[in-house]
Structures are given as structure tokens and as C-alpha cells.
Design a protein around this motif. Structure first.
Motif, PDB file in Angstrom:
ATOM      1  N   ASP A   1     -17.963   9.026  -3.772  1.00  0.00           N
ATOM      2  CA  ASP A   1     -16.982   9.473  -4.768  1.00  0.00           C
ATOM      3  C   ASP A   1     -15.589   9.341  -4.137  1.00  0.00           C
ATOM      4  OD1 ASP A   1     -15.256  10.972  -6.391  1.00  0.00           O
ATOM      5  OD2 ASP A   1     -16.881  12.308  -7.017  1.00  0.00           O
ATOM      6  N   ILE A   2     -14.868   8.300  -4.514  1.00  0.00           N
ATOM      7  CA  ILE A   2     -13.596   7.990  -3.849  1.00  0.00           C
ATOM      8  C   ILE A   2     -12.589   9.133  -4.033  1.00  0.00           C
ATOM      9  CG2 ILE A   2     -11.629   6.396  -3.793  1.00  0.00           C
ATOM     10  CD1 ILE A   2     -13.589   4.159  -4.638  1.00  0.00           C
ATOM     11  N   ALA A   3     -12.473   9.649  -5.252  1.00  0.00           N
ATOM     12  CA  ALA A   3     -11.477  10.701  -5.507  1.00  0.00           C
ATOM     13  C   ALA A   3     -11.799  11.958  -4.688  1.00  0.00           C
ATOM     14  CB  ALA A   3     -11.420  11.022  -6.995  1.00  0.00           C
ATOM     15  N   ALA A   4     -13.081  12.305  -4.604  1.00  0.00           N
ATOM     16  CA  ALA A   4     -13.465  13.516  -3.869  1.00  0.00           C
ATOM     17  C   ALA A   4     -13.215  13.344  -2.372  1.00  0.00           C
ATOM     18  CB  ALA A   4     -14.937  13.840  -4.122  1.00  0.00           C
ATOM     19  N   VAL A   5     -13.553  12.173  -1.829  1.00  0.00           N
ATOM     20  CA  VAL A   5     -13.358  11.963  -0.387  1.00  0.00           C
ATOM     21  C   VAL A   5     -11.873  11.785  -0.059  1.00  0.00           C
ATOM     22  CG1 VAL A   5     -13.925  10.446   1.564  1.00  0.00           C
ATOM     23  CG2 VAL A   5     -15.709  11.162  -0.007  1.00  0.00           C
ATOM     24  N   ALA A   6     -11.095  11.280  -1.005  1.00  0.00           N
ATOM     25  CA  ALA A   6      -9.637  11.189  -0.781  1.00  0.00           C
ATOM     26  C   ALA A   6      -9.069  12.585  -0.570  1.00  0.00           C
ATOM     27  CB  ALA A   6      -8.950  10.505  -1.963  1.00  0.00           C
TER      28      ALA A   6
ATOM     29  N   LEU B   1      -7.134   2.506  -5.080  1.00  0.00           N
ATOM     30  CA  LEU B   1      -5.802   3.108  -4.891  1.00  0.00           C
ATOM     31  C   LEU B   1      -5.516   4.112  -6.008  1.00  0.00           C
ATOM     32  CD1 LEU B   1      -3.690  -0.033  -3.806  1.00  0.00           C
ATOM     33  CD2 LEU B   1      -4.654   1.747  -2.320  1.00  0.00           C
ATOM     34  N   ALA B   2      -5.938   3.776  -7.226  1.00  0.00           N
ATOM     35  CA  ALA B   2      -5.712   4.682  -8.360  1.00  0.00           C
ATOM     36  C   ALA B   2      -6.537   5.964  -8.207  1.00  0.00           C
ATOM     37  CB  ALA B   2      -6.063   3.983  -9.669  1.00  0.00           C
ATOM     38  N   LEU B   3      -7.616   5.896  -7.415  1.00  0.00           N
ATOM     39  CA  LEU B   3      -8.471   7.068  -7.205  1.00  0.00           C
ATOM     40  C   LEU B   3      -8.045   7.874  -5.974  1.00  0.00           C
ATOM     41  CD1 LEU B   3     -11.886   5.282  -7.938  1.00  0.00           C
ATOM     42  CD2 LEU B   3     -10.781   7.006  -9.385  1.00  0.00           C
TER      43      LEU B   3
ATOM     44  N   ILE C   1      -4.601  -4.002   1.185  1.00  0.00           N
ATOM     45  CA  ILE C   1      -3.669  -3.721   0.095  1.00  0.00           C
ATOM     46  C   ILE C   1      -3.319  -2.240   0.152  1.00  0.00           C
ATOM     47  CG2 ILE C   1      -3.268  -3.756  -2.403  1.00  0.00           C
ATOM     48  CD1 ILE C   1      -6.058  -5.884  -1.220  1.00  0.00           C
ATOM     49  N   VAL C   2      -2.031  -1.943   0.007  1.00  0.00           N
ATOM     50  CA  VAL C   2      -1.585  -0.545   0.050  1.00  0.00           C
ATOM     51  C   VAL C   2      -0.612  -0.272  -1.092  1.00  0.00           C
ATOM     52  CG1 VAL C   2      -1.845  -0.331   2.546  1.00  0.00           C
ATOM     53  CG2 VAL C   2       0.345  -1.064   1.617  1.00  0.00           C
ATOM     54  N   ALA C   3      -0.510   1.015  -1.442  1.00  0.00           N
ATOM     55  CA  ALA C   3       0.442   1.420  -2.473  1.00  0.00           C
ATOM     56  C   ALA C   3       1.746   1.885  -1.835  1.00  0.00           C
ATOM     57  CB  ALA C   3      -0.148   2.545  -3.318  1.00  0.00           C
ATOM     58  N   ASP C   4       1.665   2.374  -0.608  1.00  0.00           N
ATOM     59  CA  ASP C   4       2.813   3.000   0.037  1.00  0.00           C
ATOM     60  C   ASP C   4       3.652   1.960   0.792  1.00  0.00           C
ATOM     61  OD1 ASP C   4       4.101   5.583   0.979  1.00  0.00           O
ATOM     62  OD2 ASP C   4       3.629   4.642   2.902  1.00  0.00           O
ATOM     63  N   GLU C   5       4.964   1.923   0.497  1.00  0.00           N
ATOM     64  CA  GLU C   5       5.867   0.932   1.101  1.00  0.00           C
ATOM     65  C   GLU C   5       5.932   1.061   2.618  1.00  0.00           C
ATOM     66  OE1 GLU C   5       7.573  -1.652   0.340  1.00  0.00           O
ATOM     67  OE2 GLU C   5       7.535  -1.616  -1.856  1.00  0.00           O
TER      68      GLU C   5
END
Ligand SMILES: *Cc1c(COP(=O)(O)O)cnc(C)c1O
Length: 385
Positions: free
Chosen positions: A161-166, A191-193, A218-222
Motif C-alpha cells: 500500500d504505497i500511501a500507507a507506507v509513504a 508520486l501521486a500516492l 523520476i521525482v516531484a521535488d525540484e
């Protein structure tokens, strides 16, 4: 990276992000810039920032823009292999004394990278069942800088579960890394999760035709993107222009390929789950799979990878692999053609005797996009003999 807004839709982005017509000729496919260096307009007068192809190359830049768009990230980086990408990432995130949590069914090469290579530089690791967020929390230490997850995992098709482990990773001050090779961004958007970094072996579904080896981050953070970019250039494991071009061609058809891979795998899993010589089928699309509900929540479809266990043990599993005619006996996965392999003796031989050892009666399939009936019949005749 361009700011040109193209679309919200994956299929459109796949074909257009990074694929702008060549400014010189209008060629609709980005040229293969097979070049190492660039003429400067006076000392330091770089054209569009191009100086030397380890630092940046236009064909690779096109792919990197495409990858960032497909994963919903801000920056993408392309490497010579998935493991080159992973090595660059671990040296970006981790220093001697730092700790990383890795999954108990990680890709064998990922495990080897931590257990046999990074450990020599004092990077510590422990293994957890990442399908259980509490087990991840328990494995973390005050020095944990990264939690590494593969979902679905290779070769046991475990689901995390990506959101839970994030949440667990972030609460402990660590970054969450998701290896999205099996799912691809069409089926799952880590990334969205809440993931911080997406890792790919581009060799697999992204390239999609078994004709190129490559990797990506791939990353979301600059800021994290800047750090990875610095390490990509400093370590130099970049994707070459032709390899970049092949992957860029592959991602254009990713959506239609993944739909067909998933449809075909569903039919194959259904047959296997009713076959008397099969003791269990590991496919997240099956309702009895322990990760089915989480997979249904975080994936658009269940993908093309299936593993199954053969009732009569290791020799029986090996002989199934030897008897298929359309499924080709080989390592790797994610191409249009179906592949079959015995993980214990092939892809995962490097984890034998470790905590990650896989069952010896396990067979792994990469279900291709051939006619589904042909695939089902081929496996049936291999099992029935
Ligand atoms: C193949 C694979 C890798 C490694 O990628 P290479 O391109 O072979 O270096 C990493 N993770 C997963 C899940 C893979 O299947």
C-alpha cells in the motif's frame, strides 16, 4: 523540461510529452543526436544549454521530459540500466552509517546492490515485508533515510500500500522509493500516492520490445531533482542517444500494450487457478490474492506478470519451462512477446540462501500481447504433458 501544457490524459502525454517536432526540419520524431560535444558560440556560449552529452543530450532530454510527464513528476533522469539508476539514487540519498529498509521480495539485483555493494561503503539495510506497514515501521531506525518498495514485487507479486507506507516512511524522516517497473505509470502513479522517487528498469515494459536496456528515476521535488541531476552527471551512468530513442518510441504505445498485457494475464491466471497441477497462482487480479484490494485501489489494472507454483516440485516446474512453445524461456520481462522462467535457477539465483530466497517450485510468466487463447493453450499443453 518544458512548461508546455499538453493534456491531463496519459495516452496523449505518452505520445506528445518530450516529442516536439524537430525545430530544424519538422521531423515528428525527435532525431537521434548521436553526438558527444556541441559547438559553442564563443567561449561559454552554449546553445540551449548543451555542452557535453554526459551532462545533457537532446534525445535523452526528450525521453526524460516524457518520463517526468508520465509519472506526474517534475524531473526525470534516464540511465544506462535500471541498476545504474538505483546506484545513482542510493548514492544521492545515503551516506555511510545510514540505513535503508528493503522489501523481503525485492528484485534480486536490487538486493545484491545493497547486500554486496553498498554495504561495503557502510550503508546498512534491513529487510521487511513491505505489504505490512507496521513491519516497515518496526524495521526503521533513527538512521533510516529511505524505504524501498516494489509493488507488484518480483517475482512473488506482493502488493504494498504505497500511501500507507509513504506515511510510515515520512513519519520516520525517510524518503519513500517505489520501483514501478512491474506496474508502469499507466497502471500506477506512485508520486501521486506520496512516494518521493520512482525507479524504473526501462528495459521492461517502458521499452516494451526486449531490444534495449535502460533505467530511470523520476521525482516531484525540484531540490531532490537537482541532487539527482548532480549525481547523474558526476557518476555518468547515462542512457545513450539510441537507447533513449528506443524507449521514447516504446512509451508511445505503453497504454495500449498494458491494457492488452493485463487482459491476457487475467485469462492466463484464470486458467492456471483452475489447473490441477498448479498449487497456487500469484496474480494481484485474483480476488484471493492477499493484496487484491490494495492493488484494486492503487492500480488501473493488474499488469502482465504472473507467478505460479507447480504441485510436483522443482523438477516439475523446470520441465514446464522447458515445454512451452510460444512462451520463450528467458530472463527479463515486459516485452510484447511472452516469456517464461524459473526464478530459483535464473533471475533470482543471486538470492539463493538469503532471506529473499524464492520457492523452488515457482514459475514466472511475463504474459505478452499475443492472442490470449494461444497463450492459454500453450501453457495447458506444457502442464498436461
Ligand atoms: C529488471 C529490474 C530491475 C533492474 O533493471 P536493469 O535494467 O536490468 O538494470 C530493477 N527492478 C525490477 C523490478 C526489475 O524487474
Amino acid at each position: 523540461m518544458s512548461d508546455r501544457h499538453i493534456s491531463e490524459h496519459f495516452e496523449t502525454l505518452a505520445i506528445h510529452a518530450g516529442n516536439t517536432a524537430d525545430p530544424l526540419t519538422g521531423a515528428v520524431v525527435p532525431p537521434i543526436y548521436q553526438v558527444s560535444t556541441y559547438k559553442q558560440d564563443g567561449v561559454g556560449g552554449l546553445r540551449n544549454g548543451y555542452e557535453y552529452s554526459r551532462s545533457a543530450n537532446p534525445t535523452r532530454a526528450a525521453l526524460e521530459e516524457n518520463l517526468a510527464a508520465l509519472e506526474g513528476g517534475r524531473r526525470g533522469f534516464a540511465f544506462a540500466s535500471g541498476l545504474a539508476a538505483e546506484d545513482t539514487l542510493l548514492r544521492t540519498l545515503l551516506s555511510p552509517g545510514d540505513h535503508v529498509v528493503i522489501p523481503n521480495d525485492a528484485y534480486g539485483g536490487t538486493f545484491r546492490l545493497f547486500a554486496k555493494v553498498a554495504s561495503r561503503w557502510g550503508v546498512e539495510w534491513s529487510v521487511a515485508d513491505t505489504s505490512d506497514p507496521a513491519a516497515v515501521r518496526a524495521a526503521m531506525t533513527p538512521r533510516t533515510k529511505a524505504v524501498w518498495v516494489e509493488t507488484p514485487s518480483n517475482p512473488l507479486l506482493g502488493i504494498t500500500d504505497i500511501a500507507a507506507v509513504a506515511q510510515v516512511a515520512h513519519a520516520g524522516g525517510a524518503k519513500l522509493v517505489v520501483d514501478n517497473t512491474f506496474a508502469t505509470p499507466y497502471l500506477q502513479q506512485p508520486l501521486a500516492l506520496g512516494a518521493d522517487v520512482v525507479v524504473h528498469s526501462l528495459t521492461k515494459y517502458m521499452g516494451g520490445h526486449s531490444d534495449v536496456v535502460g533505467g530511470a528515476l523520476i521525482v516531484a521535488d525540484e531540490e531532490l531533482g537537482e541532487e539527482i541531476g548532480f549525481h547523474q552527471n558526476s557518476m555518468g551512468g547515462v542512457a545513450g542517444p539510441f537507447d533513449s530513442w528506443l524507449v521514447l518510441r516504446g512509451t508511445k504505445t505503453l497504454a495500449v500494450r498494458m491494457d492488452r498485457h493485463s487482459e491476457n494475464a487475467t485469462k492466463v491466471a484464470d486458467m492456471l487457478s483452475r489447473h490441477p497441477r498448479v498449487s497456487s497462482v500469484l496474480y494481484p487480479g485474483l480476488p484471493e490474492h492477499p493484496g487484491h484490494e490494495v492493488a484494486a485501489k492503487q492500480m488501473r489494472a493488474f499488469g502482465g506478470m504472473i507467478s505460479f507454483r507447480v504441485k510436483d516440485g522443482e523438477e516439475a516446474a523446470v520441465s514446464v519451462c522447458d515445454r512451452t512453445q510460444i512462451f520463450t524461456l528467458g530472463e527479463s520481462l515486459g516485452g510484447v512477446e511472452s516469456l517464461i522462467e524459473h526464478p530459483g535457477r535464473m533471475t533470482h539465483a543471486s538470492v539463493a540462501g538469503s532471506l529473499l530466497e524464492v520457492p523452488s517450485d515457482l514459475v514466472r510468466l511475463s504474459v505478452g500481447i499475443e492472442n490470449a487463447d494461444d497463450l492459454v493453450e500453450d501453457l495447458k499443453q506444457a502442464l498436461d504433458k
